[in-house]
Design an enzyme around this catalytic site. Structure first.
Site, PDB file in Angstrom:
ATOM      1  N   LYS A  54       0.842  -1.207   0.000  1.00  0.00           N
ATOM      2  CA  LYS A  54       0.000   0.000   0.000  1.00  0.00           C
ATOM      3  C   LYS A  54       0.870   1.248   0.000  1.00  0.00           C
ATOM      4  O   LYS A  54       0.638   2.189  -0.759  1.00  0.00           O
ATOM      5  CB  LYS A  54      -0.933  -0.003   1.225  1.00  0.00           C
ATOM      6  CG  LYS A  54      -2.086  -0.977   1.076  1.00  0.00           C
ATOM      7  CD  LYS A  54      -2.854  -1.183   2.370  1.00  0.00           C
ATOM      8  CE  LYS A  54      -3.896  -2.271   2.178  1.00  0.00           C
ATOM      9  NZ  LYS A  54      -4.558  -2.701   3.405  1.00  0.00           N
ATOM     10  N   GLN A  98      -4.821  -1.290   9.601  1.00  0.00           N
ATOM     11  CA  GLN A  98      -4.741  -2.637   9.024  1.00  0.00           C
ATOM     12  C   GLN A  98      -5.381  -3.661   9.973  1.00  0.00           C
ATOM     13  O   GLN A  98      -5.023  -3.735  11.147  1.00  0.00           O
ATOM     14  CB  GLN A  98      -3.270  -2.995   8.758  1.00  0.00           C
ATOM     15  CG  GLN A  98      -3.065  -4.310   8.044  1.00  0.00           C
ATOM     16  CD  GLN A  98      -3.595  -4.312   6.607  1.00  0.00           C
ATOM     17  OE1 GLN A  98      -3.413  -3.375   5.860  1.00  0.00           O
ATOM     18  NE2 GLN A  98      -4.265  -5.388   6.246  1.00  0.00           N
ATOM     19  N   ASP A 121     -11.199   2.992   4.110  1.00  0.00           N
ATOM     20  CA  ASP A 121     -11.621   1.584   4.029  1.00  0.00           C
ATOM     21  C   ASP A 121     -13.146   1.479   3.977  1.00  0.00           C
ATOM     22  O   ASP A 121     -13.684   0.420   3.649  1.00  0.00           O
ATOM     23  CB  ASP A 121     -11.109   0.806   5.261  1.00  0.00           C
ATOM     24  CG  ASP A 121      -9.986  -0.157   4.916  1.00  0.00           C
ATOM     25  OD1 ASP A 121      -9.794  -0.445   3.722  1.00  0.00           O
ATOM     26  OD2 ASP A 121      -9.300  -0.614   5.854  1.00  0.00           O
TER      27      ASP A 121
END
Ligand code: NDP
Length: 297
Positions: A54, A98, A121
């Site tokens: 990422k 994460q 997200d």
């Protein structure tokens, strides 16, 4: 006739190019550089790989990447304090924590402490609600990537029968909401669904997000249907080796389907590309600028 292969790797490259050129314009015309902060708690090897990837792709499209690696024993209070700092940092337009988090941390609490406008997200309860009510939301990356590929292939999805297999909060449910938003007739199937094969046979669009290697066979697929395989399963390939397969039995399904995403090289690459797209969208919204075309739901 063999199905058309929907090349997610190539499509993701075009998404990244679009993001990169928009970022260049933002820098030149507005003096703004989008920034993505990724928070990793602990040393989970798979998470470390994702976070590295990422960060690398964020920099490649011209954005700023801020990585925060915290010890596995980090307290909830310290993690929440970091998120608060990132929420208030104007250089940070997107925040991603994460998952999975170590078990002593409350994931829901942590995710819901992110500013919804920076929740790239799309897991914050406000974004879930906005998506569910058809309002402008930050949309989870994997289903957003699936939607982009479906729109690219079909143009309009209006009136199509879609079956989403899986009802998770990160894939199945948001996917179903997005398809509903594009006026599909949507069925969500799950582990208690009766006669799943018969349900899937009704579908013009099948999205498999189950986590069971090659579960969906070709004889479940309606002739000409479009099959989006979200599954990523590592299976034994003999001689001590492993290989990746999806939730769809590719060989049999591709003989019947009209179009299909492979694994690997289908949905997977789209997920990070959509994370970059979401960060750009969040940056544009934060600055009252026009959103990038074709990169949002
Ligand atoms: P979850 O385990 O959270 O959800 C799986 C869903 O599948 C559940 O709703 C479950 O039903 C359903 N299910 C399980 N077994 C069956 C069955 N036999 N018949 C019908 N439905 C079943 O998984 P995720 O949604 O997180 O992920 C799904 C897959 O997608 C995984 O392979 C994962 O690795 C992959 N993935 C890929 C991503 C990418 O970037 N390409 C990103 C995220 C996930 P129930 O609710 O009843 O238990």
């Amino acid at each position: 006739m063999a199905a058309k292969v929907i090349d997610g790797k190539a499509f993701a490259a075009t998404v990244r190019e679009k993001v990169a050129s928009h970022v260049t314009r933002l820098k030149e015309e507005n003096g703004i550089t989008p920034g993505l902060a990724v928070v990793l708690v602990g040393e989970d090897p798979a998470s470390q790989v994702y976070v590295r990837s990422k960060g690398k792709q964020t920099v490649e499209v011209g954005m700023n990447s801020y990585e925060h690696k915290l010890d596995a024993s980090t307290s909830e209070a310290d993690l929440l304090a970091l998120i608060d700092k990132l929420n208030n940092d104007p250089a940070v337009h997107g925040i991603l924590v994460q998952l999975p988090l170590p078990s002593h941390l409350n994931s829901d609490l942590v995710i819901n402490s992110i500013d919804p406008a920076k929740d790239v997200d799309g897991f914050h309860i406000s974004n879930v609600g906005l998506l569910g009510t058809g309002q402008k939301a930050m949309v989870p990356c994997t289903p957003l990537g699936c939607l982009m590929m479906l729109r690219d292939y079909h143009g309009s999805l209006s009136g199509m029968n879609a079956v989403v297999i899986g009802r998770s909060n990160i894939v199945g449910k948001p996917m179903a909401n997005l398809l509903l938003g594009d006026s599909c007739t949507v069925t969500i199937a799950h582990s208690r669904t009766k006669d799943l094969a018969a349900v899937v046979r009704q579908a013009d669009i099948v999205v498999a997000a189950v986590g069971r290697p090659e579960m969906v066979h070709g004889d479940w697929i309606k002739e000409g249907a479009t099959v989006i395989d979200v599954g990523i399963n590592r299976v034994d390939a003999g001689e001590g080796k492993t290989r990746l397969v999806g939730d769809v039995h590719y060989e049999s399904a591709s003989a019947v389907a009209g179009a299909i995403t492979p694994v690997p090289g289908g949905v997977g690459p789209m997920t990070i590309a959509c994370l970059l797209a979401n960060t750009l969208t969040a940056c544009c919204r934060a600055n009252g600028l026009a959103e990038p075309e074709g990169l949002t739901a």
